[in-house]
Write an enzyme that holds these catalytic residues in place. Sequence first.
Site, short mmCIF file in Angstrom:
data_model
loop_
_atom_site.label_atom_id
_atom_site.label_comp_id
_atom_site.label_asym_id
_atom_site.label_seq_id
_atom_site.Cartn_x
_atom_site.Cartn_y
_atom_site.Cartn_z
N ASP A 194 11.58 -11.57 -3.29
CA ASP A 194 10.87 -10.32 -3.55
C ASP A 194 9.50 -10.39 -2.90
O ASP A 194 8.56 -10.97 -3.44
CB ASP A 194 10.74 -10.09 -5.06
CG ASP A 194 10.11 -8.75 -5.39
OD1 ASP A 194 9.78 -7.99 -4.45
OD2 ASP A 194 9.95 -8.46 -6.60
N ARG A 214 0.80 -2.68 12.17
CA ARG A 214 0.16 -3.66 11.30
C ARG A 214 -0.36 -3.03 10.01
O ARG A 214 -1.45 -3.35 9.53
CB ARG A 214 -0.94 -4.42 12.04
CG ARG A 214 -0.47 -5.06 13.32
CD ARG A 214 -1.56 -5.84 14.02
NE ARG A 214 -1.82 -7.09 13.34
CZ ARG A 214 -1.09 -8.20 13.48
NH1 ARG A 214 -0.03 -8.22 14.29
NH2 ARG A 214 -1.42 -9.30 12.82
N HIS A 259 12.59 -0.59 -8.73
CA HIS A 259 12.02 -1.65 -7.89
C HIS A 259 13.13 -2.40 -7.16
O HIS A 259 14.04 -2.93 -7.79
CB HIS A 259 11.20 -2.62 -8.73
CG HIS A 259 10.66 -3.76 -7.93
ND1 HIS A 259 9.86 -3.58 -6.81
CD2 HIS A 259 10.83 -5.12 -8.04
CE1 HIS A 259 9.55 -4.75 -6.29
NE2 HIS A 259 10.13 -5.71 -7.01
N CYS A 302 7.62 -1.44 -2.12
CA CYS A 302 8.76 -2.36 -2.23
C CYS A 302 9.92 -2.05 -1.30
O CYS A 302 10.52 -2.96 -0.74
CB CYS A 302 9.25 -2.44 -3.67
SG CYS A 302 10.13 -0.99 -4.30
N GLU A 310 0.83 -1.21 0.00
CA GLU A 310 0.00 0.00 0.00
C GLU A 310 0.86 1.25 0.00
O GLU A 310 2.01 1.24 0.43
CB GLU A 310 -0.95 0.00 1.21
CG GLU A 310 -0.29 -0.27 2.55
CD GLU A 310 -0.34 0.91 3.50
OE1 GLU A 310 -0.38 2.06 3.02
OE2 GLU A 310 -0.32 0.67 4.72
#
Length: 284
Positions: A133, A76, A118, A81, A51
């Site tokens: 990943d 939580r 990324h 990435c 998110e």
Amino acid sequence: MRPIGSAAQWQADRLDVQAYLDRLGVTGPLEPDAQTLRRLHRAHALTIPFENLDILLGRGIDLDVDVMQSKLLRSRRGGYCYEHNMLFAVLLERLGYEVTRLYARPILDAPKPLPRTHLILSVAVGDETYLADVGFGDEGPLEPIPVSDGIVSEQNGWVYRLARVKGTDKEWVLSLRRGDDWFPLYWYATEGHHHIDCVVANYFISTHSSSPFTGRVFLERIAEDWRLNLNHRKLTLTRSDGSVEVRYVVDAEVRELLAKQFEIELTEEEAAVVVAALPAPEPS
């Protein structure tokens, strides 16, 4: 391949390992072998959502280990990435693995080259190397993939292929099978990176107007046999058998949807900011 630079730059000593394992629900022996790597990778991928909400909430993305573990472990929440893979990397290092941070260029179906931003991980286990990943969202692997030219990895109905780029010995492409075709996810080279490289790339991807994570609501959640993606108002459920369900969410359901489907609890004030970032509803 060996990690570059000092381990201190990654702040691994500040990670609360037990809090991380508690968040993942992982118990028992954790020898730094291939079986443990698969177990941890799968637990992280299935537990912590992808998110970008802190960008929309005006908080930005801080790559300090204390900040990341407070957000992803104690509060939580999820992340993107850098948060996922940087935190996962230091967990692996604390458990005795050798980890190298690499950068990948997403391919997807983009009409022009995307930035090489990324973050992925190369993990050495004995004489083998694995691509790990946990931060590619709903198209990412459940488990680490052995780095071997042309290897195909079937993971609960999701099938990945890792292949060397022809004519090179340090470049690879990860693809996901869609029907009878292979869909390229990203390209990467085996050049290790420093913490400051992550800081620079993170600044671009969390602030630049051309980033896919600024100016839009974007969340993803994966399970063993389904993947859920919320892109602005478009909610897409994809199952491992290839079936897809799509619908569009309305303002009143956003807060409950995030709590029930993505397990992200927002205050009323935070939810209002997220709703305000959504485009106008589709005309009925």
